[in-house]
Design an enzyme around this catalytic site. Structure first.
Site, mmCIF file in Angstrom:
data_model
loop_
_atom_site.group_PDB
_atom_site.id
_atom_site.type_symbol
_atom_site.label_atom_id
_atom_site.label_comp_id
_atom_site.label_asym_id
_atom_site.label_seq_id
_atom_site.Cartn_x
_atom_site.Cartn_y
_atom_site.Cartn_z
ATOM 1 N N HIS A 188 17.405 51.814 7.299
ATOM 2 C CA HIS A 188 16.769 50.702 8.004
ATOM 3 C C HIS A 188 17.019 49.385 7.275
ATOM 4 O O HIS A 188 16.984 48.311 7.878
ATOM 5 C CB HIS A 188 15.253 50.922 8.113
ATOM 6 N N ASP A 260 21.709 56.328 15.911
ATOM 7 C CA ASP A 260 20.418 55.880 15.403
ATOM 8 C C ASP A 260 20.252 54.418 15.835
ATOM 9 O O ASP A 260 21.178 53.808 16.389
ATOM 10 C CB ASP A 260 20.382 56.021 13.881
#
Length: 513
Positions: A188, A260
């Site tokens: 992230h 993702d």
């Protein structure tokens, strides 16, 4: 500036079909409904979209009025990562707890019940399970989301989870291919790198994915990680060698490959979301997940136009985009056929048996079996003081979902009080005031110290040192990875921070098993 394109031509419909966007709110915005009419085939749900089962069922019914076979996806791993029960914690333990029990039949039944509840709300694609082998105990983003550090254990439980989830009519999306377990960086925030040889990757990282494919997983999610042994230049999500060469050709997976979240910095900060999405489809991905952070009409139009432009300029072969769209539509059709053959009719009759606190459903039974208790339990008869030593939450788990023990202990021992103690400016040494504050607040009550991944946080360990030196009767509850040596008058490892894990631990501490 958004390029003006027709919303009726095949190319544009294919570009929309490969997107899995999110949105804000608990009802479908008009722009999302228009996009579904124009060809959007998938919608991603997050915690911000869920208030309760009835609301969620109404939302998915509205989406299906626009497209009967719409893929409604959610990131519902159970355990620490829950969207269905984002406001009060999951009714199911996560992967790490299931791996600790190591009963594939139990894992299968937990996944089936979770899938049943999702299907009852109209959700038919779950971005789960995590098939990552958590070989690095300092991994900041996987941890309890993994079944464990043993590849064979992870493989058998990944397969069982896939079978259980899909038996309920919900497609599995096994993640994060080819394996995010041996990383020390959260994708992230940045691009993780795994420097191991091919033999290790095949023996460790890939084993659970092979098992998932053999079990019939309907989709696979790629990871934003760099594996030089496979591709020294491109992260897996953008790598033809990994997505097409390894996953498609070598492992034989033919279902849709989902990325993702493309707004994650491992991709967005290097390539940009539009460019990254084009490269991902070109590499062999079939669906672009976006919407955890960017969740409006603008991002859908930007990605749609980027894909259309890439085809028109020759950067992206039109047949590759068409193939990706066909795979997504094929999965949508599978969910429709499964629903019809099961006689379920239109989803939306939201029933949530077993979710109420105190109802011993399969999730609580599994959480009880996952406990590891060290020391002789002496049931507390007086309300304790619960000190929750809280690390910074990773983005996958989020800060919205409560965790800890106080709520469940208070049900059994009314008058239980609690406070949260966060990370400190100097992580290696807690300020002297921290243990003193806890001891002062506790007074003569028994202290229950709740930690999460204590082995990764020196300040937690140092705080426990001081607490136990002053109060040897302190109870320690580890709700993360159970890597640190057991300590305290009683040590309870829950193998996760789901609500049912807290309930199971509270029962032991209060002597109510």
């Amino acid at each position: 500036m958004t390029t003006l394109v027709s919303t009726t031509d095949t190319l544009t419909r294919d570009a929309l079909a490969v997107l899995q966007p999110g949105f804000v709110g608990t009802t479908a915005p008009d722009w999302l409904l228009r996009a579904i009419g124009d060809g959007l085939t998938s919608v991603g749900l997050f915690g911000r979209n869920v208030a309760d089962p009835e609301q969620l069922a109404a939302l998915t019914r509205r989406l299906r009025r626009e497209r009967e076979d719409i893929l409604v996806a959610i990131d519902e791993e159970g355990g620490d990562v829950t969207r269905l029960e984002v406001r009060h914690g999951s009714s199911f333990p996560g992967n790490y707890a299931l791996g600790a029990v190591d009963d594939p039949d139990l894992t299968r039944e937990v996944a089936r019940e979770l899938g049943r509840r999702l299907a009852a709300c109209g959700v038919n694609l779950n971005w789960a399970p995590s098939a990552d082998v958590n070989s690095n105990p300092d991994n900041p983003v996987i941890g309890v989301r993994s079944f464990g550090a043993d590849p064979e254990l992870a493989a058998r439980h990944t397969a069982a989870y896939v079978e259980g989830l899909q038996a309920a009519g919900v497609a599995a999306c096994v993640k994060h291919f080819p394996g995010h377990g041996d990383t020390a960086v959260d994708s992230h925030h940045a691009l993780p790198r795994i420097d191991v040889d091919l033999d290790t990757l095949h023996a460790r990282e890939l084993r659970p994915f092979r098992a998932a494919i053999a079990a019939g997983s309907r989709s696979v999610m790629s990871a934003h990680i760099l594996l030089p042994a496979l591709d020294p230049e491109h992260p897996a999500t953008l790598s033809p060698r990994i997505l097409t060469g390894l996953l498609r050709e070598e492992l034989g997976f033919q279902g849709p490959i989902v990325t993702d979240g493309m707004e994650m910095r491992a991709i967005a900060s290097v390539y940009g979301i539009e460019r990254g999405s084009v490269l991902a489809i070109a590499a062999g991905a079939d669906a672009i997940c976006v919407g955890g952070g960017l969740a409006d009409e603008g991002i859908v139009l930007r990605l749609r136009d980027a894909l259309v432009t890439a085809v028109r300029t020759g950067e992206l072969p039109e047949e590759r985009l068409a193939d990706a769209a066909a795979r997504v539509r094929g999965l949508a059709d599978w969910t429709r056929r499964v629903r019809v053959s099961s006689g379920a009719g239109a989803p939306g009759a939201a029933t949530q048996e077993g979710t109420a606190p105190g109802d011993p459903g399969i999730g609580l039974l599994a959480a009880r079996r996952a406990l590891r208790v060290t020391g002789t339990p002496t049931p507390l008869t007086r309300a304790p003081y619960v000190a929750v030593l809280t690390p910074a939450a990773n983005i996958a788990v989020g800060e919205e979902t409560p965790w800890g023990l106080a709520t469940e202990l208070a049900r059994l021992l009314p008058g239980t009080e609690t406070a949260t103690y966060g990370d400190v400016p100097t992580p290696d040494t807690p300020t002297p005031e921290l243990p003193t504050r806890i001891l002062t607040a506790a007074g003569d009550r028994t202290t229950v110290a709740v930690v999460r991944d204590a082995h990764r946080h020196p300040w937690m360990t140092a705080t426990l040192d001081t607490l136990l030196a002053a109060r040897p009767d302190t109870v320690v509850v580890e709700m993360g990875l159970n890597e640190a040596p057991p300590r305290g008058a009683l040590h309870v490892a829950t193998h996760g921070a789901a609500r049912v894990c807290a309930q199971a631990a509270a029962e032991v501490i209060a002597g109510r098993e």
